[in-house]
Motif scaffolding. Structure first.
Motif, PDB file in Angstrom:
ATOM      1  N   VAL A   1       0.838  -1.204   0.000  1.00  0.00           N
ATOM      2  CA  VAL A   1       0.000   0.000   0.000  1.00  0.00           C
ATOM      3  C   VAL A   1       0.870   1.251   0.000  1.00  0.00           C
ATOM      4  CG1 VAL A   1      -1.556   1.371   1.447  1.00  0.00           C
ATOM      5  CG2 VAL A   1      -2.011  -1.059   1.097  1.00  0.00           C
ATOM      6  N   VAL A   2       1.879   1.273   0.871  1.00  0.00           N
ATOM      7  CA  VAL A   2       2.769   2.433   0.959  1.00  0.00           C
ATOM      8  C   VAL A   2       3.514   2.640  -0.355  1.00  0.00           C
ATOM      9  CG1 VAL A   2       4.833   3.347   2.087  1.00  0.00           C
ATOM     10  CG2 VAL A   2       3.026   2.301   3.458  1.00  0.00           C
ATOM     11  N   ASP A   3       4.016   1.568  -0.939  1.00  0.00           N
ATOM     12  CA  ASP A   3       4.727   1.685  -2.217  1.00  0.00           C
ATOM     13  C   ASP A   3       3.814   2.252  -3.302  1.00  0.00           C
ATOM     14  OD1 ASP A   3       7.090   0.727  -1.196  1.00  0.00           O
ATOM     15  OD2 ASP A   3       6.771  -1.332  -1.860  1.00  0.00           O
ATOM     16  N   ALA A   4       2.576   1.780  -3.335  1.00  0.00           N
ATOM     17  CA  ALA A   4       1.637   2.267  -4.350  1.00  0.00           C
ATOM     18  C   ALA A   4       1.345   3.750  -4.162  1.00  0.00           C
ATOM     19  CB  ALA A   4       0.338   1.462  -4.289  1.00  0.00           C
ATOM     20  N   LEU A   5       1.178   4.171  -2.918  1.00  0.00           N
ATOM     21  CA  LEU A   5       0.899   5.579  -2.654  1.00  0.00           C
ATOM     22  C   LEU A   5       2.078   6.466  -3.040  1.00  0.00           C
ATOM     23  CD1 LEU A   5      -0.909   5.272   0.806  1.00  0.00           C
ATOM     24  CD2 LEU A   5      -1.949   5.830  -1.396  1.00  0.00           C
TER      25      LEU A   5
END
Length: 305
Positions: free
Chosen positions: A43-47
């Motif tokens: 999730v963090v990488d995508a954001l």
């Protein structure tokens, strides 16, 4: 008995990544804590990747302007979230020049949005006194999740400096959310023995949440000798305090951590702990048996009189 401590911590961190509450992500509680962590990291990488090209272009523009002007523009034009994203795309030494001139409150706001894997090079270039001041501000806000995230980026000097100015309670709460067992171990090992003894005493003698935090801290240590030393400090407590610790472990899903602590004790201390009257209670014995069965890695530990 609720979810184990590792799962509880990961749900809190997942909720933070999604800017929501732990209740809203409780559906993930059926997953192993390692799977929740992998989900959070994706999730963090995508954001971060969504607008990374834009942040990179802005970071390039900052090279053309003097530092004082960059600071004024940042404070007037960019909220802390955007500033943190842009800082992650700048050369660490250049970003640190800006950070060293910005208000502590603004920097603390920005820390909420820093990605830990990108933060380490930047933090190593910031003046240690400013890092400590920002951590103190985050502690005052109760932002233990944020500090735990950033612990991986801290140098040994920063760990020592921070530990010298914040409370035992804050250190325990930060330890709950540290990303890396190895870095957490390094941080704990950097503390003087008298401080470690005090931290353990604060945990054992504190409210239930601190007792759970103390159990989690000791169980996560990657150094067997250090874990044994802290476990012995805990076992020095009187029977009443140890009984409270036992019931907290059962109530908070921390029996695996309690068993890890018990296994780290010397034989003489183990025999003393096994004389606790609470261990003759059938309900306690039943709860411990269920926990040992559910966690086979600890099933070789006999925590029964």
């Amino acid at each position: 008995m609720g979810r184990d401590l590792a799962t509880q911590a990961e749900l809190v961190k997942l909720a933070r990544a999604l800017d929501t509450t732990p209740d809203e992500v409780s559906f993930a509680g059926s997953l192993d804590h390692r799977d929740i962590r992998r989900l959070r990291e994706r999730v963090v990488d995508a954001l971060y990747e969504e607008h990374r090209a834009t942040f990179g272009r802005i970071a390039m523009i900052t090279r053309l302007l003097p530092t004082p002007l960059n600071v004024r523009i940042t404070l007037r034009a960019f909220p802390p979230l955007l500033a943190a994203r842009i800082a992650g795309e700048m050369a660490p030494d250049r970003a640190a020049e800006l950070v060293n001139r910005m208000p502590i409150e603004y920097l603390a706001d920005g820390c909420l949005h820093l990605e830990p894997r990108r933060a380490a090079p930047l933090i190593s270039h910031i003046h240690p006194d400013r890092v400590v001041a920002v951590v103190q501000e985050l502690v005052a806000r109760g932002e233990y999740v944020t500090i735990g995230h950033l612990l991986d980026a801290a140098t040994e000097r920063i760990v020592r400096d921070v530990a010298a100015v914040i409370s035992d309670e804050a250190l325990l709460r930060i330890g709950c959310y540290a990303e890396s067992d190895t870095q957490l171990t390094t941080a704990v090992a950097a503390l003087p023995p008298e401080r470690l003894r005090g931290i353990v005493a604060s945990a054992v003698g504190g409210p239930p949440e601190l007792r759970s935090a103390g159990l989690a801290l000791i169980a996560r240590l990657a150094d067997d000798e250090l874990r044994a030393r802290l476990a012995e400090y805990a076992a020095e407590s009187d029977d009443e305090a140890l009984t409270r610790l036992l019931h907290t472990a059962i109530d908070d899903g921390a029996v695996p951590e309690l068993l890890t602590l018990f296994a780290a004790l010397g034989e003489h201390t183990q025999r003393r702990v096994l004389t606790l009257p609470a261990l003759t209670d059938p309900d306690v014995r039943t709860q411990l048996t269920k926990a040992v069965t559910a966690h086979p890695l600890e099933s070789n530990v006999t925590f029964m009189p």
